[in-house]
Scaffold this active site. Structure first.
Site, PDB file in Angstrom:
ATOM      1  N   HIS A 168     114.590  24.176  73.273  1.00 50.09           N
ATOM      2  CA  HIS A 168     114.717  23.555  74.596  1.00 50.09           C
ATOM      3  C   HIS A 168     113.731  24.125  75.612  1.00 50.09           C
ATOM      4  O   HIS A 168     113.537  23.543  76.670  1.00 50.09           O
ATOM      5  CB  HIS A 168     116.149  23.727  75.116  1.00 50.09           C
ATOM      6  CG  HIS A 168     117.145  22.888  74.365  1.00 50.09           C
ATOM      7  ND1 HIS A 168     117.695  21.742  74.887  1.00 50.09           N
ATOM      8  CD2 HIS A 168     117.674  23.016  73.122  1.00 50.09           C
ATOM      9  CE1 HIS A 168     118.532  21.204  74.007  1.00 50.09           C
ATOM     10  NE2 HIS A 168     118.537  21.962  72.918  1.00 50.09           N
ATOM     11  N   ASP A 382     108.522  25.078  82.582  1.00 47.09           N
ATOM     12  CA  ASP A 382     109.845  24.565  82.234  1.00 47.09           C
ATOM     13  C   ASP A 382     109.724  23.749  80.955  1.00 47.09           C
ATOM     14  O   ASP A 382     108.753  23.000  80.798  1.00 47.09           O
ATOM     15  CB  ASP A 382     110.351  23.648  83.364  1.00 47.09           C
ATOM     16  CG  ASP A 382     111.856  23.751  83.574  1.00 47.09           C
ATOM     17  OD1 ASP A 382     112.563  24.052  82.599  1.00 47.09           O
ATOM     18  OD2 ASP A 382     112.305  23.531  84.702  1.00 47.09           O
TER      19      ASP A 382
HETATM   20  P1  ADQ Z   1     117.843  24.540  82.314  1.00 42.74           P
HETATM   21  O1  ADQ Z   1     116.842  25.612  82.527  1.00 42.74           O
HETATM   22  O2  ADQ Z   1     119.236  24.880  82.606  1.00 42.74           O
HETATM   23  O3  ADQ Z   1     117.777  23.926  80.833  1.00 42.74           O
HETATM   24  P2  ADQ Z   1     117.408  21.848  83.653  1.00 42.74           P
HETATM   25  O4  ADQ Z   1     116.909  20.947  82.602  1.00 42.74           O
HETATM   26  O5  ADQ Z   1     116.664  21.719  84.931  1.00 42.74           O
HETATM   27  O6  ADQ Z   1     117.320  23.382  83.322  1.00 42.74           O
HETATM   28  O7  ADQ Z   1     118.947  21.532  83.925  1.00 42.74           O
HETATM   29  C1  ADQ Z   1     119.667  22.105  85.010  1.00 42.74           C
HETATM   30  C2  ADQ Z   1     120.997  21.358  85.195  1.00 42.74           C
HETATM   31  O8  ADQ Z   1     121.776  22.054  86.180  1.00 42.74           O
HETATM   32  C3  ADQ Z   1     120.813  19.933  85.715  1.00 42.74           C
HETATM   33  O9  ADQ Z   1     121.635  19.071  84.968  1.00 42.74           O
HETATM   34  C4  ADQ Z   1     121.284  20.001  87.182  1.00 42.74           C
HETATM   35  O10 ADQ Z   1     121.902  18.818  87.650  1.00 42.74           O
HETATM   36  C5  ADQ Z   1     122.273  21.136  87.165  1.00 42.74           C
HETATM   37  N1  ADQ Z   1     122.321  21.822  88.489  1.00 42.74           N
HETATM   38  C6  ADQ Z   1     121.292  22.360  89.174  1.00 42.74           C
HETATM   39  N2  ADQ Z   1     121.723  22.901  90.343  1.00 42.74           N
HETATM   40  C7  ADQ Z   1     123.058  22.707  90.384  1.00 42.74           C
HETATM   41  C8  ADQ Z   1     124.100  23.066  91.312  1.00 42.74           C
HETATM   42  N3  ADQ Z   1     123.863  23.771  92.446  1.00 42.74           N
HETATM   43  N4  ADQ Z   1     125.383  22.716  90.998  1.00 42.74           N
HETATM   44  C9  ADQ Z   1     125.647  22.055  89.840  1.00 42.74           C
HETATM   45  N5  ADQ Z   1     124.719  21.698  88.938  1.00 42.74           N
HETATM   46  C10 ADQ Z   1     123.447  22.028  89.191  1.00 42.74           C
HETATM   47  C11 ADQ Z   1     117.018  24.149  79.622  1.00 42.74           C
HETATM   48  C12 ADQ Z   1     115.484  24.191  79.776  1.00 42.74           C
HETATM   49  C13 ADQ Z   1     115.001  22.913  80.459  1.00 42.74           C
HETATM   50  C14 ADQ Z   1     115.451  21.693  79.640  1.00 42.74           C
HETATM   51  C15 ADQ Z   1     116.948  21.760  79.347  1.00 42.74           C
HETATM   52  C16 ADQ Z   1     117.372  20.670  78.353  1.00 42.74           C
HETATM   53  O11 ADQ Z   1     115.103  25.338  80.522  1.00 42.74           O
HETATM   54  O12 ADQ Z   1     113.586  22.916  80.568  1.00 42.74           O
HETATM   55  O13 ADQ Z   1     115.190  20.516  80.392  1.00 42.74           O
HETATM   56  O14 ADQ Z   1     117.303  23.012  78.764  1.00 42.74           O
HETATM   57  O15 ADQ Z   1     116.631  20.735  77.177  1.00 42.74           O
END
Ligand code: ADQ
Length: 495
Positions: A168, A382
């Site tokens: 991921h 990312d």
């Molecule tokens: P993450 O690094 O966790 O995932 P991301 O894909 O941006 O990153 O997902 C973050 C999630 O957290 C989103 O669904 C968002 O809606 C939620 N979120 C953010 N702020 C929030 C808040 N204050 N309250 C509630 N929810 C919140 C890892 C990798 C990424 C990749 C994913 C999936 O680092 O690059 O996209 O896996 O493969």
């Protein structure tokens, strides 16, 4: 549709949230895009999900997990870890070594040899727990950087097992990857899988470049497209780019509910006649939050028309709170927010940055995204970044503008429609902020309609299908010949 006998998923965490009250443990399903996408497939194929349940306490969880299992429609198999194992394998090797290294922050790595031993032990433990669950003909799909050595262990016992992996996070280029003291062992571990999935073509290429430079005897790579074939002696595998996505229709439906609509309206009511620019991230140094705040501060300095007219809302969800580095990052962010607000706030009228540091409900997330005229997603690196895709899926009126880092995996799909920035270039980001503020409605629509089309077409269900079909339609060994594939390079030739 997907054609597998039984699907077995393995990830660091089971898709459950545990709750403890007066010594009694209960569990509930933990929502998320991956769980949503895999649930129908797991149900249809009498699936099993193997992972750590989320506590190191020696407690009886069987009853709690069975209840969730009945709700989800598939079996949950816990792998119990003690506090010491969790410290070395998860906080240590996974999050102090692999996470920073794979995101290109090698100077933040703590290459502590003890972590490596814990990582190997826990990977062995996951493999042993899985071996007890597997049946002939199962398709095993392992997720993420915590479990890169499990296939090697499993294949020793069951060489015929079809075992795939998805990373991921990004895969780094050789000059960064080779700093890892256990680089050879990790690459060899990955080569034991039958399919290795990456988020982007760049990650897939970085991986094959690392293979090339490590000069593993007898290893050959065939092809140069999104999916390539690799052979190592008798073992044939594939490596490919499979950009992850989300459940577009479900998010769109949820964003259109009266609840979210009302929340979005109430939210925007607090900023009448102003544009909102939303930033939303897990609190992590890879997400580029201080750089983004500095760019907003510079934009206010350089472009006075933004003052009083553009409000930034930055939501950060707490994560890895017991790691001191994350605590320091929180202080840096709070200091920057304080400085910028101190300089520009107009009492009783306008506050430049509204900063929220807590996890908010799914409906609130969607309401914030739906209400914002602009989103700023500027990670330093990312794997994909689902917030950018969520913003697009929530943008029901199709007029939102998105500022996006070149270094997010999603930039490969969004590049011509989002405003791409270098997240290290503070002046460039400040100019992009002014640009979206001034962007007319026609340009906004042109860009957003296309972005919505991209996410709608490539949703999470398409992702699962593409991946599983690639993993389960394995090439015949005899089909892998140099005549039929244009080789990128032949390692054995370079030795
Ligand atoms: P993450 O690094 O966790 O995932 P991301 O894909 O941006 O990153 O997902 C973050 C999630 O957290 C989103 O669904 C968002 O809606 C939620 N979120 C953010 N702020 C929030 C808040 N204050 N309250 C509630 N929810 C919140 C890892 C990798 C990424 C990749 C994913 C999936 O680092 O690059 O996209 O896996 O493969």
């Amino acid at each position: 549709m997907v054609n597998v006998n039984r699907l077995v998923i393995m990830s660091n965490r089971l898709p459950v949230a545990l709750h403890e009250e007066d010594g009694a443990w209960t569990a509930s399903p933990a929502p998320g895009g991956l769980v949503t996408a895999l649930t129908p497939v797991l149900k249809r194929h009498s699936g099993v999900w193997i992972g750590w349940p989320g506590t190191t306490e020696q407690v009886e969880l069987a009853g709690a997990l069975e209840t969730v299992s009945a709700e989800l429609g598939y079996r949950l198999e816990p792998v119990q870890l003690n506090a010491e194992q969790l410290q070395g394998y998860y906080y240590g090797f996974s999050n102090e070594i692999i996470w920073p290294l794979f995101h290109g922050f090698e100077t933040r790595c703590n290459f502590e040899p003890a972590y490596w031993h814990d990582y190997q032990d826990v990977n062995r433990q996951f493999a042993a727990a899985t071996a007890g669950v597997l049946e002939p003909g199962d398709f095993l799909w392992i997720h993420d950087y915590h479990l890169m050595l499990t296939a090697r262990e499993l294949k020793r016992q069951s060489p015929e097992l079809n075992c795939a992996f998805f990373l991921h996070i990004p895969f780094p280029p050789p000059d960064i990857f080779f700093k890892l003291p256990w680089r050879k062992e990790i690459l060899e571990g990955l080569l034991a899988f039958d399919l290795i999935g990456f988020q982007t073509l760049r990650d897939r290429r970085n991986f094959t470049l690392c293979l090339q430079q490590l000069r593993i005897p007898g290893l050959k790579v065939y092809g140069r497209g999104a999916v390539v074939d690799i052979s190592l002696g008798e073992h044939h595998l594939r490596a490919g780019a499979f950009p992850i996505s989300l459940d577009y229709q479900d998010i769109q439906r949820h964003a259109a509910t009266p609840e979210v609509e009302q929340l979005a309206w109430l939210f925007h009511e607090k900023f009448p006649d102003r544009q909102i620019m939303i930033g939303m991230d897990r609190l992590d140094y890879t997400k580029g939050i201080p750089e983004r705040l500095a760019a907003f501060g510079l934009a206010l300095e350089r472009y006075p028309e933004l003052r009083g007219n553009l409000t930034m809302v930055q939501l950060t969800v707490p994560s890895r709170e017991r790691v001191p580095e994350y605590e320091r990052l929180r202080h840096i962010i709070e200091q920057l927010v304080g400085q910028i607000n101190g300089q520009y706030t107009e009492v009783g009228d306008w506050v430049p940055i509204h900063y929220i540091h807590r996890s908010v409900s799914r409906s609130e997330v969607l309401a914030y995204l739906r209400a914002a005229e602009n989103a700023i997603v500027t990670p330093l690196r990312d794997g994909m970044n689902l917030v950018a895709k969520e913003y697009v899926a929530c943008n029901l009126d199709g007029t939102g503008a998105l500022i996006l880092s070149e270094f997010a995996g999603v930039a490969a799909e969004f590049k011509r429609r989002a405003i791409l920035v270098n997240p290290y270039d503070i002046e460039g980001m400040a100019a992009a902020i002014q640009r979206v503020y001034l962007m007319d409605i026609n340009e906004r629509k042109r860009r957003m309609i296309k972005l919505r089309e991209i996410v709608r077409k490539n949703d999470i269900f398409t992702w699962v299908e593409n991946y599983v079909v690639t993993a389960t339609h394995r090439h015949e060994k005899s089909a892998l010949t140099v005549d039929e594939f244009a080789p990128d390079f032949k390692l054995s030739d370079t030795e």
